[in-house]
Design an enzyme around this catalytic site. Structure first.
Site, PDB file in Angstrom:
ATOM      1  N   ASN A 284       0.802  -1.227   0.000  1.00 33.60           N
ATOM      2  CA  ASN A 284       0.000   0.000   0.000  1.00 33.60           C
ATOM      3  C   ASN A 284       0.835   1.278   0.000  1.00 33.60           C
ATOM      4  OD1 ASN A 284      -2.710  -1.157   0.064  1.00 33.60           O
ATOM      5  ND2 ASN A 284      -2.068  -1.994   2.024  1.00 33.60           N
TER       6      ASN A 284
ATOM      7  N   HIS B 158       8.160   4.083   7.980  1.00 33.64           N
ATOM      8  CA  HIS B 158       8.137   4.454   6.563  1.00 33.64           C
ATOM      9  C   HIS B 158       8.985   5.698   6.390  1.00 33.64           C
ATOM     10  CE1 HIS B 158       4.837   1.657   6.107  1.00 33.64           C
ATOM     11  NE2 HIS B 158       4.180   2.287   7.062  1.00 33.64           N
TER      12      HIS B 158
HETATM   13  N1  LIG Z   1      -3.358   2.546   2.327  1.00 33.38           N
HETATM   14  C1  LIG Z   1      -2.737   2.114   3.416  1.00 33.38           C
HETATM   15  O1  LIG Z   1      -1.780   2.710   3.894  1.00 33.38           O
HETATM   16  C2  LIG Z   1      -3.223   0.849   4.092  1.00 33.38           C
HETATM   17  C3  LIG Z   1      -2.760   0.546   5.370  1.00 33.38           C
HETATM   18  C4  LIG Z   1      -3.235  -0.602   5.985  1.00 33.38           C
HETATM   19  C5  LIG Z   1      -4.119  -1.458   5.330  1.00 33.38           C
HETATM   20  N2  LIG Z   1      -4.522  -1.157   4.074  1.00 33.38           N
HETATM   21  C6  LIG Z   1      -5.417  -2.078   3.356  1.00 33.38           C
HETATM   22  O2  LIG Z   1      -6.735  -1.957   3.845  1.00 33.38           O
HETATM   23  C7  LIG Z   1      -7.415  -3.198   3.668  1.00 33.38           C
HETATM   24  C8  LIG Z   1      -8.173  -3.562   4.938  1.00 33.38           C
HETATM   25  O3  LIG Z   1      -7.289  -3.616   6.055  1.00 33.38           O
HETATM   26  P1  LIG Z   1      -7.817  -4.192   7.473  1.00 33.38           P
HETATM   27  O4  LIG Z   1      -6.706  -4.012   8.447  1.00 33.38           O
HETATM   28  O5  LIG Z   1      -9.152  -3.652   7.793  1.00 33.38           O
HETATM   29  O6  LIG Z   1      -7.943  -5.745   7.117  1.00 33.38           O
HETATM   30  P2  LIG Z   1      -8.840  -6.850   7.843  1.00 33.38           P
HETATM   31  O7  LIG Z   1      -8.337  -8.166   7.355  1.00 33.38           O
HETATM   32  O8  LIG Z   1      -8.915  -6.600   9.311  1.00 33.38           O
HETATM   33  O9  LIG Z   1     -10.330  -6.595   7.249  1.00 33.38           O
HETATM   34  C9  LIG Z   1     -10.676  -6.803   5.909  1.00 33.38           C
HETATM   35  C10 LIG Z   1     -12.139  -7.250   5.870  1.00 33.38           C
HETATM   36  O10 LIG Z   1     -12.581  -7.259   4.512  1.00 33.38           O
HETATM   37  C11 LIG Z   1     -13.347  -8.426   4.316  1.00 33.38           C
HETATM   38  N3  LIG Z   1     -13.334  -8.772   2.891  1.00 33.38           N
HETATM   39  C12 LIG Z   1     -12.308  -9.296   2.172  1.00 33.38           C
HETATM   40  N4  LIG Z   1     -12.679  -9.455   0.886  1.00 33.38           N
HETATM   41  C13 LIG Z   1     -13.951  -9.023   0.790  1.00 33.38           C
HETATM   42  C14 LIG Z   1     -14.873  -8.944  -0.279  1.00 33.38           C
HETATM   43  N5  LIG Z   1     -14.547  -9.366  -1.500  1.00 33.38           N
HETATM   44  N6  LIG Z   1     -16.090  -8.427  -0.027  1.00 33.38           N
HETATM   45  C15 LIG Z   1     -16.450  -8.011   1.205  1.00 33.38           C
HETATM   46  N7  LIG Z   1     -15.603  -8.071   2.278  1.00 33.38           N
HETATM   47  C16 LIG Z   1     -14.372  -8.579   2.059  1.00 33.38           C
HETATM   48  C17 LIG Z   1     -12.708  -9.486   5.191  1.00 33.38           C
HETATM   49  O11 LIG Z   1     -13.631 -10.504   5.487  1.00 33.38           O
HETATM   50  C18 LIG Z   1     -12.353  -8.651   6.433  1.00 33.38           C
HETATM   51  O12 LIG Z   1     -13.423  -8.609   7.343  1.00 33.38           O
HETATM   52  C19 LIG Z   1      -6.343  -4.230   3.239  1.00 33.38           C
HETATM   53  O13 LIG Z   1      -6.421  -4.434   1.845  1.00 33.38           O
HETATM   54  C20 LIG Z   1      -5.045  -3.533   3.564  1.00 33.38           C
HETATM   55  O14 LIG Z   1      -4.011  -3.929   2.670  1.00 33.38           O
HETATM   56  C21 LIG Z   1      -4.114  -0.010   3.454  1.00 33.38           C
END
Ligand SMILES: NC(=O)c1ccc[n+]([C@@H]2O[C@H](COP(=O)([O-])OP(=O)(O)OC[C@H]3O[C@@H](n4cnc5c(N)ncnc54)[C@H](O)[C@@H]3O)[C@@H](O)[C@H]2O)c1
Length: 267
Positions: free
Chosen positions: A191, A221
């Site tokens: 990300n 970072h």
């Molecule tokens: N931009 C950034 O700096 C940054 C930082 C951290 C995380 N992220 C991203 O944010 C996203 C979420 O992070 P998180 O910590 O909440 O993760 P998490 O695993 O705690 O939660 C993700 C949720 O999404 C659900 N999910 C997965 N695929 C799905 C789909 N197709 N339809 C509906 N629900 C679905 C999962 O069941 C889970 O409940 C990840 O992709 C992560 O890489 C981005």
């Protein structure tokens, strides 16, 4: 505002708590989850007047959201975000690493163009994206990003083939390459590299170094951007959330994107 959420994991749940804590209210909250997991979403939340649970983009659109926040992952971006943009709904994509897939990036920008909607990429775990984007417009920009995490955070990644993570006594570089290569080899850590690449010099011209360091207090970072307009260095030490891979600043960055979307002043 009528707020849509894709995913109900760490970011979504903590986001709702930060909305409550900062007095950021939603008239309606529409949560898209995988079919069969609807019962995991509580029937109400103090940050919203009403909560609706749906399992696809059509269900979300039926509730007419003003803004949707994707916080679920690469597959969810691909499945749900294009139809929302195409229907004219602005979407905040938190899984920015998904845009390292050039074909998906093209689908998203095409859908946003046709729908007249905005694809909003929040800074997330990193900062300084504003000046990086400004330098990028000036051209001739070189960006070097270094991401440092404790060795355990690299378990289950190609880093295990580069070194014995459990035996490290000092920092070890586990990857060097372009942001595109980093996103491919380390998709779950893509990300920040993708955000910097998209804001500044692009995926090929953004150099990435990933480091495993037993002394790292958390996820660090740092990036340096050099251009004829100036030289910028940014260094960030983030506090983890309930999910060790997700920092609290990411969640507050999403909260800021929601407040900015609904606000009169943008800063
Ligand atoms: N931009 C950034 O700096 C940054 C930082 C951290 C995380 N992220 C991203 O944010 C996203 C979420 O992070 P998180 O910590 O909440 O993760 P998490 O695993 O705690 O939660 C993700 C949720 O999404 C659900 N999910 C997965 N695929 C799905 C789909 N197709 N339809 C509906 N629900 C679905 C999962 O069941 C889970 O409940 C990840 O992709 C992560 O890489 C981005």
């Amino acid at each position: 505002m009528r707020l849509g959420l894709i995913g109900y994991g760490t970011i979504a749940q903590t986001l709702l708590d930060t909305m409550q804590a900062t007095g950021t209210r939603a008239d309606a909250l529409i949560v898209l989850v995988r079919a069969g997991t609807e019962a995991r979403v509580p029937a109400g939340h103090p940050a919203a007047d009403a909560v609706h649970v749906v399992t696809d983009a059509a269900g979300l659109l039926a509730h007419a959201p003003d803004l949707v926040v994707e916080c679920a992952g690469h597959a969810a971006v691909s499945a749900h975000v294009p139809p929302l943009l195409e229907a004219g709904t602005d979407v905040v994509v938190v899984s920015v690493g998904a845009l390292a897939d050039a074909a998906l990036h093209d689908r998203l920008t095409g859908a946003a163009t046709r729908g007249g909607a905005r694809l909003i990429l929040p800074p997330g775990a990193v900062g300084g994206v504003d000046i990086l984007a400004a330098l990028g417009l000036g051209g001739d920009l070189a960006v070097t990003y270094r991401g440092t995490k404790p060795p355990r955070a690299w378990a289950g990644t190609p880093a295990e083939e580069v070194c014995d993570l459990g035996a490290l006594t000092g920092p070890a570089t586990i990857f060097t390459g372009t942001a595109r290569e980093a996103a491919t080899a380390y998709p779950k850590n893509a990300n920040v590299a993708a955000t910097l690449a998209l804001a500044g010099a692009g995926f090929e011209a953004t150099r990435v170094e990933l480091v495993a360091d037993p002394a790292a207090p958390g996820n660090l970072h740092a990036f340096e951007a050099v251009s004829p307009l100036g030289r910028v260095t940014v260094s960030i030490e983030n506090t983890p959330s309930g999910n060790a891979r997700t920092s609290m600043t990411t969640i507050y960055s999403v909260l800021r994107a929601i407040r900015t979307h609904a606000g009169l002043t943008v800063i």
